[in-house]
Scaffold this motif. Structure first.
Motif, short mmCIF file in Angstrom:
data_model
loop_
_atom_site.label_atom_id
_atom_site.label_comp_id
_atom_site.label_asym_id
_atom_site.label_seq_id
_atom_site.Cartn_x
_atom_site.Cartn_y
_atom_site.Cartn_z
N GLU A 66 -28.57 -38.36 -8.46
CA GLU A 66 -28.52 -37.67 -7.16
C GLU A 66 -28.87 -36.31 -7.43
OE1 GLU A 66 -26.07 -36.29 -3.20
OE2 GLU A 66 -25.19 -37.95 -4.54
N CYS A 67 -29.58 -35.65 -6.75
CA CYS A 67 -29.84 -34.14 -6.74
C CYS A 67 -30.05 -33.32 -5.23
CB CYS A 67 -31.50 -33.73 -7.24
SG CYS A 67 -31.61 -34.31 -9.02
N GLN A 68 -29.14 -32.35 -5.43
CA GLN A 68 -28.95 -31.47 -4.41
C GLN A 68 -29.88 -30.45 -4.72
OE1 GLN A 68 -24.93 -30.84 -3.76
NE2 GLN A 68 -24.31 -33.14 -3.16
N LEU A 69 -29.78 -29.04 -4.01
CA LEU A 69 -30.40 -27.97 -4.20
C LEU A 69 -30.40 -27.23 -5.61
CD1 LEU A 69 -32.80 -26.47 -2.73
CD2 LEU A 69 -31.06 -24.97 -1.73
N HIS A 70 -29.15 -27.29 -5.86
CA HIS A 70 -28.86 -26.33 -7.20
C HIS A 70 -28.31 -27.31 -8.18
CE1 HIS A 70 -30.12 -22.92 -5.20
NE2 HIS A 70 -29.44 -22.98 -4.19
N TRP A 71 -27.80 -28.55 -7.82
CA TRP A 71 -27.26 -29.52 -8.79
C TRP A 71 -27.79 -30.78 -8.86
CZ3 TRP A 71 -22.80 -27.79 -11.68
CH2 TRP A 71 -22.33 -26.53 -11.36
N CYS A 72 -27.59 -31.50 -9.95
CA CYS A 72 -28.01 -32.71 -10.00
C CYS A 72 -27.03 -33.81 -10.58
CB CYS A 72 -29.28 -33.11 -10.67
SG CYS A 72 -30.83 -32.55 -10.07
N GLN A 73 -26.69 -34.94 -9.91
CA GLN A 73 -25.54 -35.77 -10.55
C GLN A 73 -26.40 -36.59 -11.60
OE1 GLN A 73 -24.07 -38.98 -8.28
NE2 GLN A 73 -21.96 -38.37 -8.80
N VAL A 74 -25.77 -36.63 -12.88
CA VAL A 74 -26.52 -37.54 -13.97
C VAL A 74 -25.43 -38.29 -14.70
CG1 VAL A 74 -27.87 -35.54 -14.46
CG2 VAL A 74 -25.93 -35.57 -15.76
N GLU A 75 -25.96 -39.36 -15.38
CA GLU A 75 -24.96 -40.24 -16.15
C GLU A 75 -25.66 -40.22 -17.48
OE1 GLU A 75 -24.00 -44.80 -15.33
OE2 GLU A 75 -24.53 -43.43 -13.64
N THR A 76 -24.75 -40.28 -18.41
CA THR A 76 -25.16 -40.57 -19.94
C THR A 76 -24.31 -41.63 -20.15
OG1 THR A 76 -23.18 -39.08 -20.69
CG2 THR A 76 -25.21 -38.00 -20.27
N THR A 77 -24.04 -42.00 -21.43
CA THR A 77 -23.83 -43.49 -22.02
C THR A 77 -22.28 -43.32 -21.66
OG1 THR A 77 -25.44 -43.44 -23.74
CG2 THR A 77 -23.35 -44.74 -23.94
N ASN A 78 -21.57 -42.15 -21.84
CA ASN A 78 -19.95 -42.14 -21.71
C ASN A 78 -19.42 -41.39 -20.48
OD1 ASN A 78 -19.87 -43.51 -24.19
ND2 ASN A 78 -20.15 -41.63 -25.04
N HIS A 79 -20.49 -40.68 -19.84
CA HIS A 79 -20.19 -39.48 -18.88
C HIS A 79 -20.90 -39.51 -17.65
CE1 HIS A 79 -17.21 -37.92 -21.69
NE2 HIS A 79 -18.15 -37.82 -22.44
N LYS A 86 -30.99 -25.78 -13.03
CA LYS A 86 -31.44 -24.78 -13.98
C LYS A 86 -31.46 -25.40 -15.35
CE LYS A 86 -27.97 -21.44 -14.03
NZ LYS A 86 -27.77 -20.05 -13.80
N LEU A 87 -30.48 -26.31 -15.77
CA LEU A 87 -30.24 -26.72 -17.14
C LEU A 87 -31.01 -27.89 -17.41
CD1 LEU A 87 -26.52 -25.77 -17.19
CD2 LEU A 87 -28.45 -24.33 -17.94
N LEU A 88 -31.73 -28.60 -16.38
CA LEU A 88 -32.45 -29.71 -16.63
C LEU A 88 -34.12 -29.59 -16.59
CD1 LEU A 88 -30.36 -31.65 -14.13
CD2 LEU A 88 -30.03 -31.60 -16.51
N TRP A 89 -34.66 -30.38 -17.27
CA TRP A 89 -36.10 -30.31 -17.51
C TRP A 89 -36.12 -31.87 -17.18
CZ3 TRP A 89 -39.49 -33.85 -19.49
CH2 TRP A 89 -40.80 -33.42 -18.76
N GLY A 90 -37.25 -31.86 -15.82
CA GLY A 90 -37.54 -33.14 -15.35
C GLY A 90 -37.47 -33.58 -14.02
N VAL A 91 -36.84 -32.47 -13.22
CA VAL A 91 -36.82 -32.35 -11.89
C VAL A 91 -37.34 -31.00 -11.30
CG1 VAL A 91 -34.80 -33.87 -11.56
CG2 VAL A 91 -34.43 -31.54 -11.91
N ARG A 92 -38.12 -31.10 -10.23
CA ARG A 92 -38.46 -29.82 -9.69
C ARG A 92 -37.25 -28.87 -8.96
NH1 ARG A 92 -41.10 -33.71 -6.95
NH2 ARG A 92 -40.30 -33.10 -5.07
N ASP A 93 -37.52 -27.91 -8.87
CA ASP A 93 -36.64 -26.77 -8.55
C ASP A 93 -36.07 -26.94 -7.09
OD1 ASP A 93 -36.49 -25.42 -10.76
OD2 ASP A 93 -37.94 -23.87 -10.09
N ASP A 94 -37.24 -27.44 -6.15
CA ASP A 94 -36.95 -27.64 -4.84
C ASP A 94 -36.56 -29.37 -4.58
OD1 ASP A 94 -39.45 -28.63 -5.54
OD2 ASP A 94 -40.37 -27.90 -3.59
N GLU A 95 -36.53 -30.13 -5.53
CA GLU A 95 -36.40 -31.41 -5.34
C GLU A 95 -34.91 -31.70 -4.95
OE1 GLU A 95 -37.09 -35.50 -7.84
OE2 GLU A 95 -38.01 -33.67 -8.64
#
Length: 98
Positions: A66-79, A86-95
């Motif tokens: 999921e992505c909100q205006l300033h945050w994205c929810q992400v999932e790794t193998t363990n977390h 702003k700490l992610l590459w692969g999503v647009r700023d306005d996405e």
């Protein structure tokens, strides 16, 4: 990152700006991002005051849920948690997506 599509082809670009066309069968339907800062905080909620769940290393690949205006929810193998967009590459700023 997929920039464009034409028929069975997708134009993809890497974080250095290099791009090219590849057949869709060589890509995954799963949305992923790269962590662009070493030890980026993975938070319990999309809030800078929330508790930290983990720290993610530079260049970790994470699945986007999921992505909100300033945050994205992400999932790794363990977390699973929220990272500042702003700490992610692969999503647009306005996405925004769910």
């Amino acid at each position: 990152m997929v920039i464009g599509e034409h028929g069975h082809w997708r134009y993809v670009e890497d974080r250095d700006g290099m791009g090219g066309w590849i057949h869709y069968s060589l890509t995954s339907g799963r949305r992923t991002v790269l962590i662009t800062e070493d030890l980026a905080a993975l938070m319990a909620r999309p809030d800078g005051e929330s508790s930290s769940v983990a720290r993610l290393r530079l260049d970790v690949v994470a699945k986007v849920t999921e992505c909100q205006l300033h945050w994205c929810q992400v999932e790794t193998t363990n977390h699973k948690g929220w990272v500042r967009k702003k700490l992610l590459w692969g999503v647009r700023d306005d996405e925004v997506c769910s």
